[in-house]
Design a protein around this motif. Structure first.
Motif, PDB file in Angstrom:
ATOM      1  N   GLN A 171       0.868  -1.167   0.041  1.00 32.67           N
ATOM      2  CA  GLN A 171       0.040  -0.031  -0.018  1.00 32.67           C
ATOM      3  C   GLN A 171       0.811   1.426   0.073  1.00 32.67           C
ATOM      4  O   GLN A 171       2.006   1.158   0.277  1.00 32.67           O
ATOM      5  CB  GLN A 171      -0.989   0.029   1.101  1.00 32.67           C
ATOM      6  CG  GLN A 171      -1.849  -1.185   1.242  1.00 32.67           C
ATOM      7  CD  GLN A 171      -2.831  -1.030   2.328  1.00 32.67           C
ATOM      8  OE1 GLN A 171      -2.439  -0.489   3.457  1.00 32.67           O
ATOM      9  NE2 GLN A 171      -3.842  -1.898   2.505  1.00 32.67           N
ATOM     10  N   VAL A 172       0.379   2.216  -0.576  1.00 31.54           N
ATOM     11  CA  VAL A 172       0.666   3.583  -0.582  1.00 31.54           C
ATOM     12  C   VAL A 172       0.127   4.671   0.115  1.00 31.54           C
ATOM     13  O   VAL A 172      -1.241   4.500   0.063  1.00 31.54           O
ATOM     14  CB  VAL A 172       1.380   4.108  -2.085  1.00 31.54           C
ATOM     15  CG1 VAL A 172       2.418   3.109  -2.660  1.00 31.54           C
ATOM     16  CG2 VAL A 172       0.083   4.404  -2.919  1.00 31.54           C
ATOM     17  N   ARG A 173       0.852   5.476   0.771  1.00 40.47           N
ATOM     18  CA  ARG A 173       0.165   6.487   1.400  1.00 40.47           C
ATOM     19  C   ARG A 173       0.250   7.866   0.948  1.00 40.47           C
ATOM     20  O   ARG A 173       1.282   8.312   0.457  1.00 40.47           O
ATOM     21  CB  ARG A 173       0.357   6.731   2.919  1.00 40.47           C
ATOM     22  CG  ARG A 173      -0.236   7.526   3.977  1.00 40.47           C
ATOM     23  CD  ARG A 173       0.276   7.008   5.168  1.00 40.47           C
ATOM     24  NE  ARG A 173       0.279   5.688   5.644  1.00 40.47           N
ATOM     25  CZ  ARG A 173       0.602   5.183   6.851  1.00 40.47           C
ATOM     26  NH1 ARG A 173       1.259   6.107   7.585  1.00 40.47           N
ATOM     27  NH2 ARG A 173       0.718   3.814   7.009  1.00 40.47           N
ATOM     28  N   MET A 174      -0.778   8.599   0.844  1.00 42.20           N
ATOM     29  CA  MET A 174      -0.803  10.129   0.298  1.00 42.20           C
ATOM     30  C   MET A 174      -1.516  11.037   1.289  1.00 42.20           C
ATOM     31  O   MET A 174      -2.332  10.724   1.817  1.00 42.20           O
ATOM     32  CB  MET A 174      -1.489  10.001  -1.147  1.00 42.20           C
ATOM     33  CG  MET A 174      -1.134   9.071  -2.195  1.00 42.20           C
ATOM     34  SD  MET A 174      -2.124   9.150  -3.828  1.00 42.20           S
ATOM     35  CE  MET A 174      -1.990  10.897  -4.181  1.00 42.20           C
ATOM     36  N   GLN A 175      -0.755  12.138   1.289  1.00 38.86           N
ATOM     37  CA  GLN A 175      -1.288  13.129   2.156  1.00 38.86           C
ATOM     38  C   GLN A 175      -1.931  14.164   1.500  1.00 38.86           C
ATOM     39  O   GLN A 175      -1.693  14.988   0.564  1.00 38.86           O
ATOM     40  CB  GLN A 175      -0.060  13.970   2.829  1.00 38.86           C
ATOM     41  CG  GLN A 175      -0.470  14.749   4.186  1.00 38.86           C
ATOM     42  CD  GLN A 175      -0.805  14.025   5.201  1.00 38.86           C
ATOM     43  OE1 GLN A 175      -0.431  12.998   5.345  1.00 38.86           O
ATOM     44  NE2 GLN A 175      -1.623  14.541   5.969  1.00 38.86           N
ATOM     45  N   GLN A 176      -3.364  14.380   1.845  1.00 34.06           N
ATOM     46  CA  GLN A 176      -4.398  15.512   1.023  1.00 34.06           C
ATOM     47  C   GLN A 176      -4.843  16.179   2.362  1.00 34.06           C
ATOM     48  O   GLN A 176      -5.681  15.923   3.219  1.00 34.06           O
ATOM     49  CB  GLN A 176      -5.395  14.610   0.501  1.00 34.06           C
ATOM     50  CG  GLN A 176      -4.903  14.044  -0.737  1.00 34.06           C
ATOM     51  CD  GLN A 176      -5.863  13.802  -2.000  1.00 34.06           C
ATOM     52  OE1 GLN A 176      -7.081  13.763  -1.477  1.00 34.06           O
ATOM     53  NE2 GLN A 176      -5.593  13.176  -2.881  1.00 34.06           N
ATOM     54  N   GLY A 177      -4.289  17.420   2.461  1.00 29.98           N
ATOM     55  CA  GLY A 177      -4.813  18.449   3.671  1.00 29.98           C
ATOM     56  C   GLY A 177      -4.457  17.565   4.870  1.00 29.98           C
ATOM     57  O   GLY A 177      -3.606  17.288   5.441  1.00 29.98           O
ATOM     58  N   PHE A 178      -5.625  17.412   5.539  1.00 27.67           N
ATOM     59  CA  PHE A 178      -5.636  16.913   6.898  1.00 27.67           C
ATOM     60  C   PHE A 178      -5.728  15.497   6.862  1.00 27.67           C
ATOM     61  O   PHE A 178      -5.615  14.750   7.881  1.00 27.67           O
ATOM     62  CB  PHE A 178      -6.768  17.400   7.864  1.00 27.67           C
ATOM     63  CG  PHE A 178      -6.566  18.888   8.260  1.00 27.67           C
ATOM     64  CD1 PHE A 178      -6.103  19.462   9.150  1.00 27.67           C
ATOM     65  CD2 PHE A 178      -7.428  19.713   7.564  1.00 27.67           C
ATOM     66  CE1 PHE A 178      -5.560  20.773   9.581  1.00 27.67           C
ATOM     67  CE2 PHE A 178      -7.183  21.150   7.747  1.00 27.67           C
ATOM     68  CZ  PHE A 178      -6.388  21.562   8.715  1.00 27.67           C
ATOM     69  N   PHE A 179      -5.999  14.890   5.845  1.00 31.17           N
ATOM     70  CA  PHE A 179      -6.080  13.345   5.401  1.00 31.17           C
ATOM     71  C   PHE A 179      -4.957  12.717   4.993  1.00 31.17           C
ATOM     72  O   PHE A 179      -4.309  13.137   4.113  1.00 31.17           O
ATOM     73  CB  PHE A 179      -7.514  13.010   4.853  1.00 31.17           C
ATOM     74  CG  PHE A 179      -8.706  13.919   4.991  1.00 31.17           C
ATOM     75  CD1 PHE A 179      -9.572  12.960   5.903  1.00 31.17           C
ATOM     76  CD2 PHE A 179      -9.347  15.082   4.704  1.00 31.17           C
ATOM     77  CE1 PHE A 179     -10.666  13.540   6.387  1.00 31.17           C
ATOM     78  CE2 PHE A 179     -10.490  15.475   4.993  1.00 31.17           C
ATOM     79  CZ  PHE A 179     -11.069  14.493   5.843  1.00 31.17           C
ATOM     80  N   SER A 180      -4.909  11.747   5.470  1.00 31.40           N
ATOM     81  CA  SER A 180      -3.767  10.617   5.160  1.00 31.40           C
ATOM     82  C   SER A 180      -4.354   9.595   4.388  1.00 31.40           C
ATOM     83  O   SER A 180      -5.074   8.798   5.015  1.00 31.40           O
ATOM     84  CB  SER A 180      -2.916  10.134   6.422  1.00 31.40           C
ATOM     85  OG  SER A 180      -1.883   9.084   5.878  1.00 31.40           O
ATOM     86  N   ILE A 181      -4.374   9.511   3.220  1.00 30.37           N
ATOM     87  CA  ILE A 181      -5.110   8.370   2.266  1.00 30.37           C
ATOM     88  C   ILE A 181      -4.313   7.238   1.919  1.00 30.37           C
ATOM     89  O   ILE A 181      -3.181   7.551   1.455  1.00 30.37           O
ATOM     90  CB  ILE A 181      -5.556   8.907   1.134  1.00 30.37           C
ATOM     91  CG1 ILE A 181      -6.577  10.265   1.380  1.00 30.37           C
ATOM     92  CG2 ILE A 181      -6.464   8.250   0.175  1.00 30.37           C
ATOM     93  CD1 ILE A 181      -7.228  10.954   0.268  1.00 30.37           C
ATOM     94  N   GLN A 182      -4.694   6.064   2.507  1.00 35.72           N
ATOM     95  CA  GLN A 182      -3.819   5.089   2.216  1.00 35.72           C
ATOM     96  C   GLN A 182      -4.626   4.218   1.112  1.00 35.72           C
ATOM     97  O   GLN A 182      -5.719   3.885   1.040  1.00 35.72           O
ATOM     98  CB  GLN A 182      -3.827   4.123   3.425  1.00 35.72           C
ATOM     99  CG  GLN A 182      -3.006   2.749   3.291  1.00 35.72           C
ATOM    100  CD  GLN A 182      -2.940   2.321   4.544  1.00 35.72           C
ATOM    101  OE1 GLN A 182      -2.210   2.641   5.611  1.00 35.72           O
ATOM    102  NE2 GLN A 182      -3.825   1.293   5.076  1.00 35.72           N
ATOM    103  N   GLN A 183      -3.730   3.867   0.177  1.00 29.09           N
ATOM    104  CA  GLN A 183      -4.462   2.945  -1.237  1.00 29.09           C
ATOM    105  C   GLN A 183      -3.545   1.887  -1.616  1.00 29.09           C
ATOM    106  O   GLN A 183      -2.450   1.837  -1.117  1.00 29.09           O
ATOM    107  CB  GLN A 183      -4.473   4.135  -2.450  1.00 29.09           C
ATOM    108  CG  GLN A 183      -5.267   5.246  -2.283  1.00 29.09           C
ATOM    109  CD  GLN A 183      -5.207   6.014  -3.494  1.00 29.09           C
ATOM    110  OE1 GLN A 183      -4.450   6.425  -4.147  1.00 29.09           O
ATOM    111  NE2 GLN A 183      -6.419   6.691  -3.835  1.00 29.09           N
ATOM    112  N   THR A 184      -4.115   0.965  -2.194  1.00 26.35           N
ATOM    113  CA  THR A 184      -3.515  -0.188  -2.911  1.00 26.35           C
ATOM    114  C   THR A 184      -2.490   0.148  -3.795  1.00 26.35           C
ATOM    115  O   THR A 184      -2.556   1.075  -4.789  1.00 26.35           O
ATOM    116  CB  THR A 184      -4.525  -1.160  -3.482  1.00 26.35           C
ATOM    117  OG1 THR A 184      -5.435  -1.687  -2.788  1.00 26.35           O
ATOM    118  CG2 THR A 184      -3.432  -2.465  -4.141  1.00 26.35           C
TER     119      THR A 184
END
Length: 377
Positions: A171-184
């Motif tokens: 999985q990879v993690r992306m930072q968008q504003g206050f959210f840390s989004i985790q995706q396959t």
């Protein structure tokens, strides 16, 4: 877009499990391919009814269908369709875990495992086999670990490499504003590794298609629509996930003599005109042997005779059902002139007796006469 499953079975949305089973049995008997060979329309209706039954007879799938419609159970139909864990493997929990894993305390990383899909196998039984129960062997297609590459998917002698994008996490993690989004991870599709030189036998999947033989113990009393669950005999899971289950769907063949309704058996027994008038005894079959049926004098077509305890013992327990025989008086055909003459003589003597010999006919004729008088005819 498939039709509403309740509409397919002709049921309301609050139908009971028993209603669902009875409706499917009725449609299955009507449209089964064995009864309608080379009839594409009947085959389509049979498959539609079977798909509706498979969903509505499973409490978890039915709940999902009631809430989300066909989208809630997509991929469930057919051999190798999705399993009962509708939302546990690739469902809503996974979606929310991907997007909001860090916020809600979901998966923080690591490879995702997937439960294997469930399999379905249709088992055709004779009525005798369904009532008595039996042990059967079935062969089903399945996937097994590739024995050439040991399940790695890489060419023998090589190994998969750690994915350089997710560093083996899947999985990879992306930072968008206050959210840390985790995706396959898009590079390795969640496996955490990549294969530069795939195994030519399994083409990098790490699995091979094979056929396996299983022993199925069919309990006495099963009926069309019943399912036998073999836990862990479905498709193996991915990334070390648990295997799915195998559901053996029972289909009872049409019988030349008996029809079944729950625990009771029904059959029609033809009797001669003389036996109906004079009475007599005759042998009738049951699933456990012959019994003697005593026919009283003056028996009419449609008369029911109940043989207690000669039916079916329900698979879920309860008393043994009955055999119900419906007699049908057979009109003689291909008569000789002498036989015709004798019948005319008999008819003349019966006519003189009127109500004494033919009470139903006399009563009916009196009613017709009264009706004509009222109508002025």
């Amino acid at each position: 877009m498939p039709r509403d499953y309740y509409e397919v079975l002709g049921l309301s949305r609050n139908a009971s499990e028993q209603d669902i089973k009875k409706s499917f049995r009725r449609l299955a008997m009507k449209y089964h391919p064995d009864r309608n060979p080379d009839d594409a329309e009947s085959l389509a209706k049979f498959k539609e009814a079977k798909e509706a039954h498979d969903v509505l007879s499973d409490p978890r799938k039915r709940s999902a269908y009631d809430q989300f419609g066909h989208a809630g159970v997509s991929g469930q139909g057919g051999f190798g369709g999705g399993g009962p864990s509708d939302f546990g493997a690739g469902g809503f929990s996974d979606i929310f875990g991907d997007v909001f894993g860090d916020i809600f305390g979901g998966r923080a990383g690591g490879r995702r495992t997937h439960r294997g899909t469930d399999l379905r196998y249709e088992l055709s039984l004779t009525l005798e086999e369904a009532v008595a129960g039996k042990d059967v062997s079935i062969k089903i297609p399945t996937t097994v670990e590739c024995h050439y590459c040991g399940g790695s998917g890489a060419k023998p002698g090589t190994k998969p490499k750690e994915c350089s994008t997710c560093h083996g996490h899947g999985q990879v993690r992306m930072q968008q504003g206050f959210f840390s989004i985790q995706q396959t991870c898009p590079a390795c599709r969640g496996t955490g590794s990549v294969i530069d030189d795939p195994c030519k036998h399994c083409r990098g999947s790490g699995r091979l298609r094979e056929e396996k033989t299983l022993s199925v113990k069919v309990p006495p009393g099963v009926d069309t629509g019943d399912r036998i669950r073999l836990a862990g005999e479905g498709e193996p899971g991915e990334q070390g996930g648990p295997p799915g289950d195998l559901y053996v769907q029972v289909m009872v063949q049409e019988h030349p003599i008996f029809t079944r309704e729950e625990s009771h058996l029904f059959c029609e027994v033809p009797i001669s005109f003389a036996t109906a008038a004079l009475g007599g005894e005759m042998e009738v079959p049951t699933l456990s042997g012959k019994v003697v049926l005593k026919v009283p004098a003056g028996t009419q077509t449609g008369k029911m005779f109940r043989m207690r305890g000669k039916g079916v013992k329900p698979v879920r327990g309860g008393p043994v059902g009955d055999l119900i025989c419906r007699v049908v008086v057979e009109t003689p055909v291909n008569l000789t002139e002498r036989q015709k003459e004798l019948l005319r003589e008999l008819d003349e003597t019966l006519a003189h007796g009127g109500k004494h010999h033919s009470p139903h006919s006399t009563s009916w004729l009196d009613g017709v006469k009264s009706f004509f008088e009222k109508m002025g005819l």
